[in-house]
Design a protein around this motif. Structure first.
Motif, short mmCIF file in Angstrom:
data_model
loop_
_atom_site.label_atom_id
_atom_site.label_comp_id
_atom_site.label_asym_id
_atom_site.label_seq_id
_atom_site.Cartn_x
_atom_site.Cartn_y
_atom_site.Cartn_z
N ARG A 121 -32.38 14.01 6.97
CA ARG A 121 -31.96 15.03 7.93
C ARG A 121 -30.72 14.58 8.71
O ARG A 121 -29.85 15.40 9.02
N ALA A 122 -30.62 13.29 8.99
CA ALA A 122 -29.44 12.77 9.68
C ALA A 122 -28.19 12.94 8.82
O ALA A 122 -27.13 13.35 9.32
N ASP A 123 -28.31 12.64 7.54
CA ASP A 123 -27.18 12.79 6.62
C ASP A 123 -26.78 14.26 6.50
O ASP A 123 -25.59 14.60 6.51
N LEU A 124 -27.78 15.13 6.43
CA LEU A 124 -27.48 16.56 6.31
C LEU A 124 -26.76 17.06 7.56
O LEU A 124 -25.81 17.84 7.47
N ALA A 125 -27.19 16.61 8.73
CA ALA A 125 -26.54 17.03 9.97
C ALA A 125 -25.07 16.62 9.98
O ALA A 125 -24.20 17.40 10.41
N THR A 126 -24.78 15.42 9.49
CA THR A 126 -23.39 14.95 9.42
C THR A 126 -22.58 15.81 8.47
O THR A 126 -21.44 16.20 8.77
N ARG A 127 -23.17 16.14 7.35
CA ARG A 127 -22.44 16.92 6.34
C ARG A 127 -22.24 18.36 6.78
O ARG A 127 -21.26 19.00 6.41
N ILE A 128 -23.19 18.88 7.56
CA ILE A 128 -23.00 20.22 8.12
C ILE A 128 -21.79 20.22 9.05
O ILE A 128 -20.95 21.12 9.01
N ALA A 129 -21.70 19.18 9.88
CA ALA A 129 -20.57 19.08 10.81
C ALA A 129 -19.25 18.97 10.06
O ALA A 129 -18.22 19.48 10.53
N ASP A 130 -19.28 18.34 8.88
CA ASP A 130 -18.06 18.19 8.09
C ASP A 130 -17.78 19.39 7.19
O ASP A 130 -16.74 19.45 6.52
N GLY A 131 -18.72 20.35 7.14
CA GLY A 131 -18.56 21.51 6.27
C GLY A 131 -18.61 21.16 4.80
O GLY A 131 -17.97 21.82 3.97
N ALA A 132 -19.40 20.11 4.46
CA ALA A 132 -19.39 19.61 3.09
C ALA A 132 -20.70 19.84 2.37
O ALA A 132 -21.10 19.05 1.52
N VAL A 133 -21.38 20.93 2.67
CA VAL A 133 -22.67 21.19 2.03
C VAL A 133 -23.00 22.67 2.12
O VAL A 133 -22.59 23.37 3.05
N THR A 134 -23.72 23.15 1.11
CA THR A 134 -24.31 24.49 1.15
C THR A 134 -25.82 24.33 1.37
O THR A 134 -26.47 23.58 0.64
N ILE A 135 -26.35 25.00 2.38
CA ILE A 135 -27.77 24.86 2.72
C ILE A 135 -28.52 26.12 2.32
O ILE A 135 -28.11 27.23 2.67
N ARG A 200 -30.05 19.03 -4.26
CA ARG A 200 -31.14 18.17 -3.81
C ARG A 200 -31.89 18.91 -2.71
O ARG A 200 -31.43 19.92 -2.20
N ARG A 201 -33.03 18.37 -2.34
CA ARG A 201 -33.77 18.96 -1.22
C ARG A 201 -33.62 18.07 0.01
O ARG A 201 -33.31 16.89 -0.10
N MET A 202 -33.85 18.66 1.16
CA MET A 202 -33.84 17.90 2.40
C MET A 202 -35.17 17.19 2.57
O MET A 202 -36.22 17.73 2.20
N ASP A 203 -35.14 15.99 3.10
CA ASP A 203 -36.37 15.27 3.42
C ASP A 203 -37.05 15.96 4.61
O ASP A 203 -36.50 16.00 5.70
N GLY A 204 -38.24 16.50 4.37
CA GLY A 204 -38.90 17.28 5.41
C GLY A 204 -38.49 18.74 5.33
O GLY A 204 -37.81 19.17 4.39
N GLU A 211 -38.23 19.17 15.24
CA GLU A 211 -38.83 18.10 16.01
C GLU A 211 -37.85 16.96 16.28
O GLU A 211 -37.98 16.24 17.27
N ASP A 212 -36.85 16.80 15.40
CA ASP A 212 -35.79 15.82 15.63
C ASP A 212 -34.93 16.18 16.83
O ASP A 212 -34.10 15.38 17.27
N GLY A 213 -35.07 17.41 17.32
CA GLY A 213 -34.23 17.87 18.43
C GLY A 213 -32.94 18.50 17.97
O GLY A 213 -32.02 18.72 18.77
N ARG A 214 -32.85 18.84 16.68
CA ARG A 214 -31.63 19.44 16.14
C ARG A 214 -31.63 20.95 16.36
O ARG A 214 -32.68 21.57 16.54
N ALA A 215 -30.45 21.53 16.29
CA ALA A 215 -30.28 22.96 16.58
C ALA A 215 -31.03 23.81 15.55
O ALA A 215 -31.01 23.53 14.35
#
Length: 223
Positions: A121-135, A200-204, A211-215
């Motif tokens: 989830r931490a890696d995904l949050a970083t990649r979202i900020a960089d605009g480098a992923v489709t969710i 790939r899938r997200m962990d969790g 619960e991580d406190g993410r948006a």
């Protein structure tokens, strides 16, 4: 004859273990991890009768895994706290590590192929900020509307083939769903990889992300 304090404690611990011993109750916990629900909604989501659903919920409430409140005539249930979600995930981890049948079932979701490592989830949050992923959020539309990862596209497995032409093949796709027991993300990744896409899938799932406190956005929240 009275029992020792230790045996009294073990009896209480066993009460929690027994509450987790029915697949129907695990399914109810999965639904409540998405957010609080009434009995009618939970029965519809899990395929239980309202009466059977109520009985299982009483077992979960007695074990302290869920709590309830009244809203008029309705009784609304929710997970007692985040530790319940952690317990659900720990149950999954132990089963995956120690039960061969669990591994066999999970491999079957990928046609026998070994699934790629999930994205943290931490890696995904970083990649979202960089605009480098489709969710991709592969939960039902009502669950997506109640809360989703910012920027996620909503699609069910049945609708996935319709959006394939709109997906950028140069960008990795990360799918997520309900959490510890949901298999939609596994299945979506298998479908996408079969089409030659990097997925790939997200962990969790959404509950762990929250619960991580993410948006988390709702359909009423501006993107």
């Amino acid at each position: 004859m009275s029992i020792s304090p230790k045996m009294a404690l073990l009896e209480e611990y066993a009460l929690v273990a027994r509450a987790l011993s029915a697949p129907a109750r695990l399914s109810l916990l999965e639904q409540l991890a998405q957010g609080e629900r009434g009995v009618d909604t939970l029965a519809e989501k899990t395929g239980l009768t309202v009466a059977n659903c109520s009985q299982h919920l009483q077992q979960l409430r007695r074990s302290g895994l869920v709590t309830s409140r009244r809203d008029g005539k309705a009784v609304i249930y929710r997970l007692t706290d985040a530790k319940t979600l952690e317990l659900m995930d720990l149950l999954r981890i132990v089963a995956e590590r120690n039960l061969a049948q669990v591994e066999h079932i999970l491999r079957g979701l990928s046609d026998g192929e070994e699934a790629p490592e999930p994205v943290s989830r931490a890696d995904l949050a970083t990649r979202i900020a960089d605009g480098a992923v489709t969710i991709l959020d592969v939960r039902p539309a009502d669950e997506f509307a109640a809360g989703h990862i910012p920027g996620a596209l909503n699609t069910t497995l049945a609708e996935l083939e319709w959006i394939l032409p709109t997906l950028d093949p140069t960008i990795e796709i990360v799918a997520y769903c309900r959490g510890p027991y949901c298999i939609y993300a596994h299945q979506a990744v298998a479908i996408l990889r079969k089409q030659g896409l990097n997925a790939r899938r997200m962990d969790g799932g959404l509950p762990e992300w929250r619960e991580d406190g993410r948006a988390v956005l709702t359909k009423a929240t501006p993107e």
